[in-house]
Design an enzyme around this catalytic site. Structure first.
Site, PDB file in Angstrom:
ATOM      1  N   SER A 152       0.782  -1.249   0.057  1.00 61.08           N
ATOM      2  CA  SER A 152      -0.028  -0.023  -0.069  1.00 61.08           C
ATOM      3  C   SER A 152       1.042   1.214  -0.153  1.00 61.08           C
ATOM      4  CB  SER A 152      -0.811  -0.097   1.298  1.00 61.08           C
ATOM      5  OG  SER A 152      -1.552   1.345   1.707  1.00 61.08           O
TER       6      SER A 152
ATOM      7  N   HIS B 138      -1.013  -1.110  -4.378  1.00 55.58           N
ATOM      8  CA  HIS B 138      -2.353  -0.928  -3.355  1.00 55.58           C
ATOM      9  C   HIS B 138      -2.489   0.708  -3.535  1.00 55.58           C
ATOM     10  CE1 HIS B 138      -6.111  -1.731  -0.801  1.00 55.58           C
ATOM     11  NE2 HIS B 138      -5.528  -1.102  -0.115  1.00 55.58           N
TER      12      HIS B 138
ATOM     13  N   ASP C 164      -4.709   3.812  -1.761  1.00 51.43           N
ATOM     14  CA  ASP C 164      -5.461   4.072  -0.603  1.00 51.43           C
ATOM     15  C   ASP C 164      -6.044   5.397  -1.036  1.00 51.43           C
ATOM     16  OD1 ASP C 164      -5.863   1.757   1.030  1.00 51.43           O
ATOM     17  OD2 ASP C 164      -3.842   2.071   1.588  1.00 51.43           O
TER      18      ASP C 164
ATOM     19  N   MET D 199      -9.003   8.121   0.105  1.00 59.68           N
ATOM     20  CA  MET D 199      -9.764   8.561   1.364  1.00 59.68           C
ATOM     21  C   MET D 199     -10.232   9.881   1.178  1.00 59.68           C
ATOM     22  SD  MET D 199      -7.515   7.194   4.477  1.00 59.68           S
ATOM     23  CE  MET D 199      -6.527   5.307   4.236  1.00 59.68           C
TER      24      MET D 199
ATOM     25  N   HIS E 279      -8.346   1.095  -3.872  1.00 55.00           N
ATOM     26  CA  HIS E 279      -9.250   0.985  -2.505  1.00 55.00           C
ATOM     27  C   HIS E 279     -10.095   2.311  -2.434  1.00 55.00           C
ATOM     28  CE1 HIS E 279      -9.522  -0.126   2.138  1.00 55.00           C
ATOM     29  NE2 HIS E 279     -10.750  -0.163   1.464  1.00 55.00           N
TER      30      HIS E 279
ATOM     31  N   MET F  61     -12.058   4.627  -0.110  1.00 53.17           N
ATOM     32  CA  MET F  61     -12.735   4.617   1.164  1.00 53.17           C
ATOM     33  C   MET F  61     -13.475   6.233   1.080  1.00 53.17           C
ATOM     34  SD  MET F  61      -9.528   3.213   3.376  1.00 53.17           S
ATOM     35  CE  MET F  61      -8.575   3.436   1.838  1.00 53.17           C
TER      36      MET F  61
ATOM     37  N   MET G 192     -11.484  -5.897   5.902  1.00 56.12           N
ATOM     38  CA  MET G 192     -10.864  -4.912   6.688  1.00 56.12           C
ATOM     39  C   MET G 192     -10.307  -5.405   7.974  1.00 56.12           C
ATOM     40  SD  MET G 192     -10.076  -2.553   4.470  1.00 56.12           S
ATOM     41  CE  MET G 192      -9.339  -1.467   5.653  1.00 56.12           C
TER      42      MET G 192
ATOM     43  N   ASP H  45      -6.742  -6.324   4.362  1.00 58.60           N
ATOM     44  CA  ASP H  45      -6.005  -5.236   4.511  1.00 58.60           C
ATOM     45  C   ASP H  45      -5.832  -4.212   5.783  1.00 58.60           C
ATOM     46  OD1 ASP H  45      -5.049  -2.624   3.898  1.00 58.60           O
ATOM     47  OD2 ASP H  45      -6.870  -1.968   2.678  1.00 58.60           O
TER      48      ASP H  45
HETATM   49  C1  DX5 Z   1      -6.220   1.496   5.839  1.00 61.94           C
HETATM   50  C2  DX5 Z   1      -5.902   1.399   4.490  1.00 61.94           C
HETATM   51  C3  DX5 Z   1      -4.636   0.260   4.357  1.00 61.94           C
HETATM   52  C4  DX5 Z   1      -3.449   0.780   5.097  1.00 61.94           C
HETATM   53  C5  DX5 Z   1      -2.845  -0.492   5.293  1.00 61.94           C
HETATM   54  O1  DX5 Z   1      -7.122   2.391   6.175  1.00 61.94           O
HETATM   55  O2  DX5 Z   1      -6.682   0.816   3.688  1.00 61.94           O
HETATM   56  O3  DX5 Z   1      -4.297  -0.155   3.015  1.00 61.94           O
HETATM   57  O4  DX5 Z   1      -2.727   1.525   4.142  1.00 61.94           O
HETATM   58  O5  DX5 Z   1      -1.381  -0.133   6.080  1.00 61.94           O
HETATM   59  P1  DX5 Z   1      -0.765  -1.134   7.114  1.00 61.94           P
HETATM   60  O6  DX5 Z   1      -0.412  -2.382   6.650  1.00 61.94           O
HETATM   61  O7  DX5 Z   1       0.345   0.021   7.717  1.00 61.94           O
HETATM   62  O8  DX5 Z   1      -1.663  -1.319   8.149  1.00 61.94           O
HETATM   63 ZN    ZN Z   2      -6.436  -0.135   1.710  1.00 56.71          ZN
END
Ligand code: DX5
Ligand code: ZN
Length: 238
Positions: free
Chosen positions: A8, A33, A35, A37, A66, A68, A137, A176
């Site tokens: 990620s 990956h 992320d 947000m 991903h 969010m 998750m 994840d």
């Molecule tokens: C959390 C994200 C993850 C995160 C994982 O909200 O969706 O993808 O980056 O990070 P680690 O592996 O550090 O928990």
């Molecule tokens: Zn993620």
């Protein structure tokens, strides 16, 4: 069946993002990956389609986005155009999830659906035949570097059983959050096929390559415990 590792970029150095993505690819990452947000669905704000395009340009690996975010339907085409191969939406923000999945198919991306830790697995049952990826998750989404929630392991096992029962073994079972050298064995042993790892890769004190190598090794040891019935778990796993 090998376990895929999806670093990620949330924990990467954004000032050197392309370099860090190339380094992860050279070190054997399977997917990247991304992320996304929005500061509404989750308390953090990260990146959008522009940075996703930059990741796309930096690698030939599958780009795994991903989302969010609230109202993900409004942004699916922007992320598809940015070069996403997989797009995963949260079940919690999709009242018409079946339609959202169809829309992702029409855009030519692999559809994924994910569940927060408090969301029941049963909410996935109706759409499992329609998706290419189901994501558990194992932290509350919003930040990298959080601790793995132990009850996730049972949820992963139950999802693996659901996929097997329905003959959906082509669906990727992704996990994840908090995946690291201490938890990757347990996660893959429970039946995960794709492990997302952020801090364990990009913040490893000995570098990205060592981070990937150690997570992969722990995952493979956990998987061997799964496939060799009656085998003792390898040392240092779990
Ligand atoms: C959390 C994200 C993850 C995160 C994982 O909200 O969706 O993808 O980056 O990070 P680690 O592996 O550090 O928990
Ligand atoms: Zn993620």
């Amino acid at each position: 069946m090998t376990v895929l590792i999806a670093p990620s970029i949330l924990s990467a150095d954004f000032g050197r993002l392309a370099e860090q993505v190339s380094e992860a690819a050279e070190a054997g990452a399977d997917w990247i990956h991304v992320d996304v947000m929005d500061g509404h669905f989750v308390p953090n704000i990260t990146i959008g389609p522009a940075v996703t395009s930059a990741v796309r340009a930096a690698t030939d690996l599958p780009v795994d986005v991903h989302l969010m975010i609230e109202e993900p339907d409004r942004y699916l085409s922007a992320f598809a155009d940015a070069g996403a191969d997989y797009i995963t939406v949260h079940q919690e923000v999709c009242p018409h999830l079946h339609r959202t999945i169809e829309c992702m198919r029409e855009l030519g991306v692999h559809p994924g659906v994910t569940l927060n830790p408090a969301t029941s697995l049963e909410t996935l049952a109706e759409v499992v035949p329609e998706v290419d990826l189901a994501l558990i998750m194992s932290v509350n989404p919003g930040f990298g570097g959080q601790a793995y929630i132990p009850s996730s392991t049972d949820k992963i096992r139950r999802l693996r059983a659901m996929l097997d029962e329905r003959g959906s073994d082509g669906v990727q079972l992704q996990v994840d959050g908090g995946v690291n050298v201490g938890t990757a064995g347990e996660v893959s042993g429970a039946g995960a096929s794709v492990l997302v790892a952020g801090a364990a890769v990009f913040k490893h004190p000995e570098g990205i390559s060592e981070g990937i190598r150690l997570v992969r090794r722990a995952a493979e040891q956990g998987r061997e415990g799964l496939v060799q019935v009656g085998a003792e778990p390898a040392d240092g796993v779990g």
